[in-house]
Write an enzyme that holds these catalytic residues in place. Structure first.
Site, PDB file in Angstrom:
ATOM      1  N   HIS A   1    -106.600 100.272 -35.872  1.00 16.80           N
ATOM      2  CA  HIS A   1    -106.289  99.489 -34.669  1.00 16.80           C
ATOM      3  C   HIS A   1    -104.841  98.996 -34.680  1.00 16.80           C
ATOM      4  CE1 HIS A   1    -110.517  99.402 -33.371  1.00 16.80           C
ATOM      5  NE2 HIS A   1    -110.805  99.235 -34.653  1.00 16.80           N
TER       6      HIS A   1
ATOM      7  N   ASN B   1    -115.756  97.781 -29.778  1.00 13.47           N
ATOM      8  CA  ASN B   1    -115.077  98.986 -29.304  1.00 13.47           C
ATOM      9  C   ASN B   1    -115.473  99.265 -27.864  1.00 13.47           C
ATOM     10  OD1 ASN B   1    -113.595  99.743 -31.623  1.00 13.47           O
ATOM     11  ND2 ASN B   1    -115.347 100.774 -32.523  1.00 13.47           N
TER      12      ASN B   1
ATOM     13  N   TYR C   1    -112.771  92.195 -42.538  1.00 14.26           N
ATOM     14  CA  TYR C   1    -111.789  91.826 -41.521  1.00 14.26           C
ATOM     15  C   TYR C   1    -110.956  90.628 -41.952  1.00 14.26           C
ATOM     16  CZ  TYR C   1    -112.710  95.137 -37.814  1.00 14.26           C
ATOM     17  OH  TYR C   1    -112.769  96.282 -37.066  1.00 14.26           O
TER      18      TYR C   1
END
Length: 484
Positions: free
Chosen positions: A54, A127, A341
Site C-alpha cells: 500500500h 480493500n 500493522y
C-alpha cells in the site's frame, strides 16, 4: 500572500537563505554555517521508509453520518442516534507497487478509514474486494514477495505470481476478482470498499454478533479497460490521486453508503454446516441472500489534506484500533494483522507515531507510555506507572467489555487445505459476469499467463476448470489467440 521570514527549525531568523558562508568569495564552506548544515541534514532525512504494501496512496478527510439505528447490535457511541456525525480520514492505495508506481495498475485497492470518535480512534483497514488471496498470515510475506520484484532481475515476475497462485487454490476467488474489470477501477471514487474480515459488535447487554462492513459508492462503479489503464499509466500515472483531489476541491464530494452484514454465532455455525464454508475464512464471502445488507450510514469525503506527507504518508492505521462496542473474530488473517500493522508503523514512522496530528485521537487519552523518539505528548508530571490492585481487578464498565470467546481444540498447527472448497465461490463470481466481462477476464489472464512456463499454466488452468469448465475453456482460447 506574503511569506513569513525564514528561520531555522529552532525558530532562529536566517540572515541569508541564498548563499552559504565561505572562507572568502571562492573559499571552502564553513562548518559553522548551521543553516546550511541543518538544511542538508533534514533534506537527507526527508523520506521515511515507504509502506511494504500500500505504498502509493491518496487521502482525504470527511465525515460519517448515522442514518439507521444499530444500537441493538453495538454500544459504540459513534452510532448513538440517527444524524450523529463523526470526523473521518480515508486513505486509498494500490497494494503491490512502489510510491512512484501508476495508480492504474492491476491490483487490489486499499480502502482504509479512520473514525475519530469520542471513545478513541476506530480504524477499519480494508480493500475494494470482499475477499483475499490467502487464509493464514504465515503465508503473507511469501505472497507479497511474489507481487514485488524478482531479486535477480528486479522486474515484476508473472512466473512468481502464478507459481504461488497455482499452488494455492484458496487464491482463486480473489484472482478472479483481480483479473476482472474490477481489477482496474477508474479512480478511487468509483469503487466499493469492504472491511473484508469478519469483525464483531457487542451491545449494552454484552451480546455479540459477527459483522462484515460494506461501503457502496454513490458515484457508481466505473472501471478502466486494460488498454485504457495501460495508456493512463504512461499519460497520467497519478490519475486516481488527481481525480480524488480535484473532485473534492470543486465541491463534488464523494460518498459511500455504509452497510452491514450481521450474524449470530449460531447462525454462522448453521450456515457452515450447510455450505461447508468457514465464515471466518478471508478467502470466502458471506452471500447477500444468506446475510442481507443492512443500512447504517453515509461516509463522505469533503476536505483535502493541507500537507501530503504529514497527513497521508504519515497516517498509520491498525485494525487493532476498535472502540468499545466493537471486537475481533477468529479470522486468522485478522489476528495476524492485529499485530503486524501497528508493528509496521512503529518501524516506518516511529515509536510515538500516535502523537502525530493525523494519528492522534480527538478525545482525551492517558497511559503510562513514555519517552522514545518524537515523544510529542510525554505525560507531563503524571506518574508513568500503574500500581497493582492487591484485591484483584474490578472492571470499570469502560473499555471493550467483550464477552468471553469460547475456544475449541488443542493448541497446534492445522492445515485444512485440500479438504476445503476453494472453487464454488470463485465459480459463482465467474457466473455473475456478463459475456463481455468474461471475455475481458480471459484476455486479462492470458496476458501474464503467456509469459509463464507450461507447468504453471496447466496447474492454473486446472483451477479455472474446477471453478467452471467455461472459465478454463475461455482462458485456453485466449492463450491460443495470443500464440497465433
Amino acid at each position: 500572500m506574503r511569506q513569513p521570514p525564514i528561520t531555522t527549525a529552532s525558530g532562529i531568523p536566517v540572515a541569508d537563505n541564498q548563499n552559504s558562508a565561505s572562507a572568502g568569495p571562492r573559499g571552502p564552506l564553513l562548518l559553522q554555517d548551521f543553516h546550511l548544515i541543518e538544511k542538508l541534514q533534514h533534506f537527507n532525512r526527508e523520506r521515511i521508509p515507504e509502506r511494504v504494501v500500500h505504498a502509493k496512496g491518496s487521502g482525504a478527510y470527511g465525515s460519517f453520518t448515522v442514518t439507521h439505528d444499530i444500537s441493538r447490535y453495538t454500544k459504540a457511541k459513534l452510532f448513538n442516534g440517527v444524524g450523529k456525525s463523526t470526523v473521518t480520514f480515508a486513505r486509498f492505495s494500490t497494494v503491490g507497487g512502489e510510491r512512484g508506481s501508476a495508480d492504474t495498475e492491476r491490483d487490489p485497492r486499499g480502502f482504509a478509514l479512520r473514525f475519530y470518535t469520542e471513545e478513541g480512534n476506530w480504524d477499519l483497514v480494508g480493500n475494494n474486494t470482499p475477499m483475499f488471496f490467502i487464509k493464514d498470515p504465515i503465508k503473507f510475506p511469501d505472497f507479497v514477495h511474489t507481487q514485488k520484484r524478482c531479486p535477480q532481475s528486479n522486474l515484476k515476475s508473472p512466473t512468481m505470481m502464478f507459481d504461488f497462485w497455482s499452488k494455492a487454490p484458496e487464491s482463486l476467488h480473489q484472482v478472479t476478482m483481480l483479473f476482472s474489470d474490477r481489477g482496474t477501477p477508474d479512480g478511487y471514487r468509483h469503487m466499493d470498499g469492504f472491511g473484508s474480515h469478519t469483525y464483531s459488535l457487542v451491545n449494552e447487554a454484552g451480546e455479540r454478533v459477527y459483522v462484515k462492513w460494506h461501503f457502496k459508492t454513490q458515484q457508481g462503479i466505473k472501471n478502466l479497460s486494460a488498454a485504457e489503464a495501460s495508456r493512463l499509466a504512461g499519460a497520467d500515472p497519478d490519475h486516481a490521486q488527481r481525480d480524488l483531489f480535484e473532485a473534492i476541491e470543486r465541491g463534488d464530494f464523494p460518498r459511500w453508503d455504509v452497510k452491514l452484514q450481521v450474524a449470530t454465532e449460531a447462525e454462522l455455525a448453521a450456515w457452515e454446516a450447510r455450505t461447508g464454508w468457514n465464515p471466518f475464512d478471508l478467502t470466502k464471502v458471506w452471500p447477500h441472500k444468506d446475510f442481507p445488507l443492512q443500512p447504517v450510514g453515509v461516509f463522505e469525503l469533503n476536505r483535502n489534506p493541507d500537507n501530503y506527507h504529514a497527513e497521508v504518508e504519515q497516517a498509520a492505521f491498525s485494525p487493532a484500533n476498535v472502540v468499545p462496542g466493537m471486537g475481533y473474530s477468529p479470522d486468522k488473517m485478522l489476528q495476524g494483522r492485529l499485530f503486524a500493522y501497528h508493528d509496521a508503523q512503529l518501524y516506518r514512522v516511529g515509536t510515538n507515531h500516535q502523537h502525530l496530528p493525523v494519528n492522534a485521537p480527538r478525545c482525551p487519552f492517558h497511559n503510562q507510555q513514555r519517552d522514545g523518539a518524537m515523544a510529542i505528548a510525554n505525560g507531563g508530571i503524571a506518574q508513568n506507572y500503574a500500581t497493582v490492585e492487591a484485591a484483584g481487578s474490578r472492571p470499570s464498565g469502560l473499555g471493550h467489555g467483550e464477552p468471553g470467546l469460547a475456544l475449541h481444540g488443542a493448541a497446534g498447527r492445522y492445515d485444512g487445505r485440500g479438504g476445503e472448497d476453494d472453487y464454488t465461490q470463485a465459480g459463482n463470481l465467474f457466473r455473475l459476469m456478463t459475456a463481455a466481462e468474461r471475455q475481458n477476464l480471459f484476455d486479462n489472464l492470458a496476458g501474464p499467463l503467456s509469459q509463464v512456463g507450461a507447468e504453471i499454466v496447466q496447474r492454473q488452468l486446472g483451477h479455472f476448470d474446477q471453478a467452471d469448465p467455461a472459465y478454463g475453456a475461455g482462458v485456453r482460447a485466449a492463450l491460443q489467440a495470443r500464440a497465433r
